[in-house]
Design a protein around this motif. Sequence first.
Motif, PDB file in Angstrom:
ATOM      1  N   UNK A  46       0.968  -1.310   0.286  1.00 12.04           N
ATOM      2  CA  UNK A  46       0.506   0.241  -0.241  1.00 12.04           C
ATOM      3  C   UNK A  46       0.741   1.345  -0.160  1.00 12.04           C
ATOM      4  N   UNK A  47       0.145   2.201  -1.027  1.00 11.58           N
ATOM      5  CA  UNK A  47       0.992   3.356  -1.308  1.00 11.58           C
ATOM      6  C   UNK A  47       0.091   4.327  -0.271  1.00 11.58           C
ATOM      7  N   UNK A  48      -0.624   4.578  -0.934  1.00  5.81           N
ATOM      8  CA  UNK A  48      -2.104   5.891  -0.313  1.00  5.81           C
ATOM      9  C   UNK A  48      -3.486   5.541  -0.996  1.00  5.81           C
ATOM     10  N   UNK A  49      -3.955   6.308  -0.056  1.00  2.25           N
ATOM     11  CA  UNK A  49      -5.500   5.806  -0.688  1.00  2.25           C
ATOM     12  C   UNK A  49      -6.406   7.400  -0.367  1.00  2.25           C
ATOM     13  N   UNK A  50      -7.472   7.802  -1.038  1.00  2.00           N
ATOM     14  CA  UNK A  50      -7.982   8.770  -1.321  1.00  2.00           C
ATOM     15  C   UNK A  50      -9.720   8.368  -1.042  1.00  2.00           C
ATOM     16  N   UNK A  51     -10.841   8.815   0.732  1.00  3.18           N
ATOM     17  CA  UNK A  51     -12.075   8.703  -0.300  1.00  3.18           C
ATOM     18  C   UNK A  51     -12.318   9.750  -1.515  1.00  3.18           C
ATOM     19  N   UNK A 103      -5.762  -0.883   3.481  1.00  2.00           N
ATOM     20  CA  UNK A 103      -4.170  -1.363   3.330  1.00  2.00           C
ATOM     21  C   UNK A 103      -3.790  -2.652   2.650  1.00  2.00           C
ATOM     22  N   UNK A 104      -4.533  -3.363   2.939  1.00  2.00           N
ATOM     23  CA  UNK A 104      -4.609  -4.644   2.157  1.00  2.00           C
ATOM     24  C   UNK A 104      -4.581  -4.920   0.666  1.00  2.00           C
ATOM     25  N   UNK A 105      -3.850  -5.570   0.330  1.00  2.00           N
ATOM     26  CA  UNK A 105      -4.240  -5.752  -1.163  1.00  2.00           C
ATOM     27  C   UNK A 105      -5.466  -6.422  -1.718  1.00  2.00           C
ATOM     28  N   UNK A 106      -5.660  -7.312  -0.701  1.00  2.00           N
ATOM     29  CA  UNK A 106      -7.656  -8.244  -1.046  1.00  2.00           C
ATOM     30  C   UNK A 106      -8.243  -7.638  -0.419  1.00  2.00           C
ATOM     31  N   UNK A 107      -8.290  -6.109  -0.057  1.00  2.00           N
ATOM     32  CA  UNK A 107      -8.914  -4.874   0.175  1.00  2.00           C
ATOM     33  C   UNK A 107      -9.556  -4.454  -0.809  1.00  2.00           C
ATOM     34  N   UNK A 108      -8.945  -4.423  -2.131  1.00  2.00           N
ATOM     35  CA  UNK A 108      -9.619  -3.719  -3.042  1.00  2.00           C
ATOM     36  C   UNK A 108      -9.812  -4.466  -4.034  1.00  2.00           C
ATOM     37  N   UNK A 109     -10.584  -4.222  -4.572  1.00  2.00           N
ATOM     38  CA  UNK A 109     -11.505  -5.381  -5.949  1.00  2.00           C
ATOM     39  C   UNK A 109     -11.107  -4.834  -7.204  1.00  2.00           C
ATOM     40  N   UNK A 110     -11.285  -3.841  -7.788  1.00  2.00           N
ATOM     41  CA  UNK A 110     -11.512  -3.405  -8.445  1.00  2.00           C
ATOM     42  C   UNK A 110      -9.307  -3.002  -9.256  1.00  2.00           C
ATOM     43  N   UNK A 111      -8.724  -2.866 -10.269  1.00  2.00           N
ATOM     44  CA  UNK A 111      -7.459  -2.625 -10.195  1.00  2.00           C
ATOM     45  C   UNK A 111      -7.008  -1.955 -11.967  1.00  2.00           C
ATOM     46  N   UNK A 112      -6.179  -1.398 -11.292  1.00  4.30           N
ATOM     47  CA  UNK A 112      -5.613  -0.161 -12.675  1.00  4.30           C
ATOM     48  C   UNK A 112      -4.931  -1.392 -13.473  1.00  4.30           C
ATOM     49  N   UNK A 113      -3.989  -1.232 -14.591  1.00  2.77           N
ATOM     50  CA  UNK A 113      -2.976  -1.741 -15.105  1.00  2.77           C
ATOM     51  C   UNK A 113      -2.168  -2.542 -15.051  1.00  2.77           C
ATOM     52  N   UNK A 114      -1.285  -1.107 -13.887  1.00  2.00           N
ATOM     53  CA  UNK A 114      -0.065  -0.647 -13.393  1.00  2.00           C
ATOM     54  C   UNK A 114       1.158   0.770 -14.444  1.00  2.00           C
ATOM     55  N   UNK A 115       1.718   1.239 -13.833  1.00  7.21           N
ATOM     56  CA  UNK A 115       2.480   2.379 -14.827  1.00  7.21           C
ATOM     57  C   UNK A 115       3.804   1.498 -13.987  1.00  7.21           C
ATOM     58  N   UNK A 116       5.234   1.738 -14.740  1.00  4.43           N
ATOM     59  CA  UNK A 116       6.319   1.014 -13.892  1.00  4.43           C
ATOM     60  C   UNK A 116       6.873   2.854 -14.208  1.00  4.43           C
ATOM     61  N   UNK A 117       7.524   2.372 -12.492  1.00  2.00           N
ATOM     62  CA  UNK A 117       8.512   4.062 -12.078  1.00  2.00           C
ATOM     63  C   UNK A 117      10.253   3.540 -12.141  1.00  2.00           C
TER      64      UNK A 117
END
Length: 121
Positions: A46-51, A103-117
Amino acid sequence: VQLQASGGGLVQAGGSLRLSCAASERTLSSNVMGWFRQAPGKEREFVAAVRWRAGSTYYTDSVKGRFTISRDNTKNTVYLEMNSLKPEDTAVYYCAADSVLGTGRSSYEYWGQGTEVTVSS
């Protein structure tokens, strides 16, 4: 809900990048937008989140004071402004959405494809 992340790239240590995550829609099931990252050989963290509605934000300790998460409700887009980047920030960054904050991966249902930094020293 479909998520499209963008904005990754190569930057020198101390530099900045801004990631974007465009959501196809905003619903109760995607009230929270989060950013995660996964470095080679490591777990996704987890990095950050916003409502969306309240605008309240949350950060992991390692990025506090350097990263800022924000949202533009008119564009259904969440941003992650990353400053003072360090080589250890190198990872694939993913945006995610769910109805409640976690803050856990399993907490989120929807995911984007990722972008590399990649942050070079």
